[in-house]
Motif scaffolding. Sequence first.
Motif, mmCIF file in Angstrom:
data_model
loop_
_atom_site.group_PDB
_atom_site.id
_atom_site.type_symbol
_atom_site.label_atom_id
_atom_site.label_comp_id
_atom_site.label_asym_id
_atom_site.label_seq_id
_atom_site.Cartn_x
_atom_site.Cartn_y
_atom_site.Cartn_z
ATOM 1 N N LYS A 127 76.440 46.105 -64.671
ATOM 2 C CA LYS A 127 77.775 46.586 -64.642
ATOM 3 C C LYS A 127 78.068 48.578 -64.474
ATOM 4 C CE LYS A 127 78.851 42.557 -67.585
ATOM 5 N NZ LYS A 127 79.138 42.449 -68.896
ATOM 6 N N THR A 128 76.200 48.886 -64.869
ATOM 7 C CA THR A 128 76.105 49.754 -64.965
ATOM 8 C C THR A 128 75.480 51.000 -63.835
ATOM 9 O OG1 THR A 128 74.501 49.663 -66.001
ATOM 10 C CG2 THR A 128 76.470 49.920 -67.348
ATOM 11 N N GLN A 175 80.952 56.898 -75.275
ATOM 12 C CA GLN A 175 81.889 56.463 -74.959
ATOM 13 C C GLN A 175 81.408 55.317 -75.433
ATOM 14 O OE1 GLN A 175 84.153 56.664 -70.806
ATOM 15 N NE2 GLN A 175 82.371 57.642 -70.187
ATOM 16 N N LYS A 176 82.209 54.563 -76.495
ATOM 17 C CA LYS A 176 81.557 53.108 -77.177
ATOM 18 C C LYS A 176 81.639 51.754 -76.494
ATOM 19 C CE LYS A 176 84.466 53.890 -81.155
ATOM 20 N NZ LYS A 176 85.913 53.869 -82.240
ATOM 21 N N ASP A 177 82.008 51.974 -75.082
ATOM 22 C CA ASP A 177 82.070 51.127 -74.086
ATOM 23 C C ASP A 177 80.899 51.182 -72.980
ATOM 24 O OD1 ASP A 177 83.692 53.035 -72.900
ATOM 25 O OD2 ASP A 177 84.415 51.289 -71.635
ATOM 26 N N SER A 178 79.572 52.454 -73.501
ATOM 27 C CA SER A 178 78.994 53.053 -72.332
ATOM 28 C C SER A 178 77.738 51.874 -71.720
ATOM 29 C CB SER A 178 78.335 54.216 -72.831
ATOM 30 O OG SER A 178 77.335 52.932 -74.505
ATOM 31 N N LYS A 179 78.065 50.439 -72.262
ATOM 32 C CA LYS A 179 77.126 49.598 -71.489
ATOM 33 C C LYS A 179 77.642 48.364 -70.509
ATOM 34 C CE LYS A 179 73.090 49.098 -74.791
ATOM 35 N NZ LYS A 179 72.538 47.722 -76.268
ATOM 36 N N SER A 180 78.920 48.828 -70.530
ATOM 37 C CA SER A 180 79.635 47.581 -69.711
ATOM 38 C C SER A 180 81.065 48.471 -68.652
ATOM 39 C CB SER A 180 81.226 47.044 -70.480
ATOM 40 O OG SER A 180 81.829 47.744 -71.123
ATOM 41 N N ILE A 181 80.484 50.087 -68.652
ATOM 42 C CA ILE A 181 81.403 51.103 -67.419
ATOM 43 C C ILE A 181 80.015 50.961 -66.242
ATOM 44 C CG2 ILE A 181 82.947 51.529 -69.226
ATOM 45 C CD1 ILE A 181 82.175 54.081 -69.330
ATOM 46 N N TYR A 214 80.791 56.659 -66.725
ATOM 47 C CA TYR A 214 80.037 56.941 -67.784
ATOM 48 C C TYR A 214 79.945 58.887 -67.954
ATOM 49 C CZ TYR A 214 77.281 57.809 -71.360
ATOM 50 O OH TYR A 214 75.748 58.141 -72.665
#
Length: 298
Positions: free
Chosen positions: A234-235, A72-78, A83
Amino acid sequence: DSAIKIPCTQKDSFWSACQFARGLKKYQFDLAVLFPNSFRSAMMVWLSGAKIRIGYQTEGRGILLTHPLDVQKDSKSIHGIDYYSKIVSCLGINDVEKKFESIISEEEVAQQEELLAQQGIYPSDFKVAIQPGASKPEKRWHLERFGILCQKLIKERGAKILLLGSDAEAELIEQVRKFCPREHSLVFTGLNMRVVLALLRNCQLLIANDSGLMHLAAMVETPLVAIFGPGSPKTSDPCIEPAKKEIITKNFPCSPCRHNFFKECKPSPHNKPFCIEDISVKDVSEAVDQLLERIETR
């Protein structure tokens, strides 16, 4: 004891891990779900002969998986739960609970309450669990700051301090305990998870680094103050109702980082990343006060 020891530590050689994985073939596994993103974990399940192998195709390991998934491209913000839950979505599992029922019984909680009383810490005491350790030294808040905070809690609130950690963290814990009168502190190291959970249930508060223990506290609904440096809420925000937690972070734009410490950031004079260095005793103390005031007025 039927427990199986999986060779996954740094002391275990890659060859011993391969031999272990090949030995799993006799169980004829139908499915392996890989939550670790490492090439090594994919190699292990490939050698095990599992028919279906699902995981993110990180580190060029897609060839070893039967169902490689795009990262996932947004792995650092979910959140990590979101994830990793994507990995099992291809199995038709789309709704993953973010909170879990505690695995410990009231009897286990009462047993630890009795054991604490035998050591001079009673149900009526204000009990604070402290975890000064973390998976990496760079993620640990300063030990002396933990110690000063403990002194403050003892002086202002008459707190009884329960210092928790692994056997490997015993020396760290003793450094913090030097700040605490013996009659106000106990050390618990190397305990199994059920005992730790029962101890946390007996506490009114946990103060910890970004670590697994904060998630255990959330599991048993123990209010917590979590100190985040290189990681990000965030994660890995602990899954407990907002009213029962305070998250301390300086919100550096590089968090969560890749933990390539001091290659991508400069060390502080104390050899800490500044995202953890800049968190003061006042920051944590004020967070504790805010949390306790909120809980006491509910």
